[in-house]
Write a protein that holds these residues in place. Structure first.
Motif, PDB file in Angstrom:
ATOM      1  N   ARG A 123     -13.976 -20.992 -29.222  1.00 51.28           N
ATOM      2  CA  ARG A 123     -13.971 -21.086 -27.540  1.00 51.28           C
ATOM      3  C   ARG A 123     -13.976 -22.577 -27.764  1.00 51.28           C
ATOM      4  N   ILE A 124     -12.887 -22.953 -26.540  1.00 55.72           N
ATOM      5  CA  ILE A 124     -12.693 -24.299 -26.062  1.00 55.72           C
ATOM      6  C   ILE A 124     -13.151 -24.305 -24.820  1.00 55.72           C
ATOM      7  N   VAL A 125     -13.820 -25.343 -24.275  1.00 55.58           N
ATOM      8  CA  VAL A 125     -14.204 -25.934 -23.026  1.00 55.58           C
ATOM      9  C   VAL A 125     -13.903 -27.115 -22.988  1.00 55.58           C
ATOM     10  N   LEU A 126     -13.268 -27.389 -21.644  1.00 57.25           N
ATOM     11  CA  LEU A 126     -12.761 -28.591 -21.153  1.00 57.25           C
ATOM     12  C   LEU A 126     -13.653 -28.915 -19.646  1.00 57.25           C
ATOM     13  N   ARG A 127     -14.287 -30.078 -19.851  1.00 60.49           N
ATOM     14  CA  ARG A 127     -15.112 -30.641 -18.576  1.00 60.49           C
ATOM     15  C   ARG A 127     -14.589 -31.916 -18.036  1.00 60.49           C
ATOM     16  N   GLN A 128     -14.320 -32.099 -16.584  1.00 57.52           N
ATOM     17  CA  GLN A 128     -14.126 -33.110 -16.297  1.00 57.52           C
ATOM     18  C   GLN A 128     -14.821 -33.439 -14.929  1.00 57.52           C
ATOM     19  N   THR A 129     -15.093 -34.893 -14.485  1.00 59.67           N
ATOM     20  CA  THR A 129     -15.621 -35.017 -13.313  1.00 59.67           C
ATOM     21  C   THR A 129     -14.471 -35.987 -12.859  1.00 59.67           C
ATOM     22  N   ALA A 143     -16.463 -24.091 -12.684  1.00 59.16           N
ATOM     23  CA  ALA A 143     -17.787 -24.477 -12.399  1.00 59.16           C
ATOM     24  C   ALA A 143     -17.830 -25.436 -11.221  1.00 59.16           C
ATOM     25  N   ALA A 144     -18.779 -25.252 -10.275  1.00 59.77           N
ATOM     26  CA  ALA A 144     -18.789 -26.197  -9.053  1.00 59.77           C
ATOM     27  C   ALA A 144     -20.201 -26.990  -9.237  1.00 59.77           C
ATOM     28  N   GLU A 145     -20.148 -27.815 -10.151  1.00 60.38           N
ATOM     29  CA  GLU A 145     -21.141 -28.794 -10.589  1.00 60.38           C
ATOM     30  C   GLU A 145     -21.468 -29.704  -9.371  1.00 60.38           C
ATOM     31  N   ASN A 146     -20.318 -30.078  -8.906  1.00 60.68           N
ATOM     32  CA  ASN A 146     -20.289 -30.887  -7.357  1.00 60.68           C
ATOM     33  C   ASN A 146     -18.699 -30.573  -7.136  1.00 60.68           C
ATOM     34  N   GLY A 147     -18.673 -31.458  -5.913  1.00 55.94           N
ATOM     35  CA  GLY A 147     -17.280 -31.160  -5.473  1.00 55.94           C
ATOM     36  C   GLY A 147     -16.066 -31.530  -6.168  1.00 55.94           C
ATOM     37  N   SER A 148     -16.295 -32.415  -7.079  1.00 56.63           N
ATOM     38  CA  SER A 148     -15.136 -32.968  -7.897  1.00 56.63           C
ATOM     39  C   SER A 148     -15.285 -32.864  -9.606  1.00 56.63           C
ATOM     40  N   SER A 149     -15.963 -31.620  -9.737  1.00 58.39           N
ATOM     41  CA  SER A 149     -15.830 -31.493 -11.259  1.00 58.39           C
ATOM     42  C   SER A 149     -15.497 -29.920 -11.651  1.00 58.39           C
ATOM     43  N   TYR A 150     -15.100 -29.767 -12.675  1.00 61.83           N
ATOM     44  CA  TYR A 150     -14.505 -28.477 -13.001  1.00 61.83           C
ATOM     45  C   TYR A 150     -14.886 -28.198 -14.622  1.00 61.83           C
ATOM     46  N   THR A 151     -14.887 -27.150 -14.951  1.00 60.09           N
ATOM     47  CA  THR A 151     -15.120 -26.500 -16.378  1.00 60.09           C
ATOM     48  C   THR A 151     -14.297 -25.560 -16.636  1.00 60.09           C
ATOM     49  N   LEU A 152     -13.408 -25.451 -17.657  1.00 55.32           N
ATOM     50  CA  LEU A 152     -12.620 -24.350 -18.112  1.00 55.32           C
ATOM     51  C   LEU A 152     -12.862 -23.988 -19.383  1.00 55.32           C
ATOM     52  N   ALA A 178     -13.235 -38.393  -9.218  1.00 52.00           N
ATOM     53  CA  ALA A 178     -13.510 -39.296  -7.929  1.00 52.00           C
ATOM     54  C   ALA A 178     -13.482 -38.321  -6.624  1.00 52.00           C
ATOM     55  N   THR A 179     -12.614 -37.795  -6.562  1.00 49.24           N
ATOM     56  CA  THR A 179     -12.411 -36.922  -5.245  1.00 49.24           C
ATOM     57  C   THR A 179     -11.866 -35.633  -5.704  1.00 49.24           C
ATOM     58  N   THR A 180     -12.089 -34.616  -4.835  1.00 53.70           N
ATOM     59  CA  THR A 180     -11.727 -33.131  -4.793  1.00 53.70           C
ATOM     60  C   THR A 180     -10.231 -33.090  -5.188  1.00 53.70           C
ATOM     61  N   GLU A 181      -9.358 -33.905  -4.359  1.00 56.17           N
ATOM     62  CA  GLU A 181      -7.868 -33.865  -4.655  1.00 56.17           C
ATOM     63  C   GLU A 181      -7.557 -34.134  -6.170  1.00 56.17           C
ATOM     64  N   GLU A 182      -8.302 -35.053  -6.555  1.00 58.21           N
ATOM     65  CA  GLU A 182      -8.061 -35.658  -8.030  1.00 58.21           C
ATOM     66  C   GLU A 182      -8.647 -34.455  -9.018  1.00 58.21           C
ATOM     67  N   ARG A 183      -9.538 -34.067  -8.646  1.00 56.98           N
ATOM     68  CA  ARG A 183     -10.085 -32.823  -9.559  1.00 56.98           C
ATOM     69  C   ARG A 183      -9.098 -31.847  -9.438  1.00 56.98           C
ATOM     70  N   ASP A 184      -8.521 -31.491  -8.218  1.00 61.03           N
ATOM     71  CA  ASP A 184      -7.670 -30.318  -8.183  1.00 61.03           C
ATOM     72  C   ASP A 184      -6.419 -30.531  -9.092  1.00 61.03           C
ATOM     73  N   GLN A 215      -5.659 -28.231 -12.461  1.00 60.99           N
ATOM     74  CA  GLN A 215      -4.395 -27.665 -12.706  1.00 60.99           C
ATOM     75  C   GLN A 215      -3.504 -28.411 -13.988  1.00 60.99           C
ATOM     76  N   GLY A 216      -3.644 -29.650 -14.193  1.00 62.51           N
ATOM     77  CA  GLY A 216      -3.196 -30.082 -15.470  1.00 62.51           C
ATOM     78  C   GLY A 216      -3.813 -29.495 -16.800  1.00 62.51           C
ATOM     79  N   SER A 217      -4.978 -29.403 -16.730  1.00 61.87           N
ATOM     80  CA  SER A 217      -5.948 -28.759 -18.036  1.00 61.87           C
ATOM     81  C   SER A 217      -5.556 -27.329 -18.113  1.00 61.87           C
ATOM     82  N   ASN A 218      -5.205 -26.515 -17.042  1.00 63.08           N
ATOM     83  CA  ASN A 218      -5.097 -25.312 -17.186  1.00 63.08           C
ATOM     84  C   ASN A 218      -3.601 -25.190 -17.843  1.00 63.08           C
TER      85      ASN A 218
END
Length: 151
Positions: free
Chosen positions: A114-120, A8-17, A122-128, A132-135
């Motif tokens: 269903r398991i949902v992981l979310r994290q925001t 999910a692209a909530e903003n440039g530095s968030s993800y949802t798996l 500080a930066t796009t690099e940190e998010r990436d 990757q670690g959460s996957n």
């Protein structure tokens, strides 16, 4: 078991798996919040995982990177609702506030959760890197639960 992933692209530095695992929520919770079990599937150095699973409780572990390096992590549990919600704060050097990761569990049947992981981050690099670690964690948890089910 479904291994769908929903970025999910909530903003440039968030993800949802999101994944659906073939296990009851209580079993997934136990695997995620019991130090010895967590160390078995989460790429942690054996004996390095400590968890005080309650709001404000501390945790620490030393993770093993794919290249064999060791990376110590510390943090706290921000919100704890057994078998449903775990919000974990991870200490980041140089930052006054921890980085938060939310894990939500929703049972979709007697053995499907269903398991949902979310994290925001500080930066796009940190998010990436975090995504990757959460996957990797979800892949390892899926394998751990499947191996256990096979007995």
């Amino acid at each position: 078991m479904s291994t769908e992933q929903t970025p999910a692209a909530e903003n440039g530095s968030s993800y949802t798996l999101t994944r659906t695992l073939d296990a009851p929520a209580a079993r997934i919770w136990q695997a995620w919040t019991t130090p010895d079990q967590y160390a078995q599937w989460a790429h942690a150095v054996p004996g390095s995982v400590e968890m005080d699973v309650r709001p404000g409780g501390a945790w620490k572990s030393t993770m093993v990177t794919p290249d064999g390096g060791e990376f110590p992590l510390t943090g706290s549990f921000e919100q704890v609702t057994e078998n449903r919600l775990l919000v974990t704060g991870m200490d980041v050097p140089g930052r006054p506030e921890p980085t938060l990761m939310t894990m939500e569990l929703t049972e979709e049947g007697p053995r499907n959760t269903r398991i949902v992981l979310r994290q925001t981050c500080a930066t796009t690099e940190e998010r990436d890197m975090a995504e990757q670690g959460s996957n990797m964690l979800l892949d390892s948890l899926t394998t751990y639960l499947a191996d256990e089910a096979r007995g």
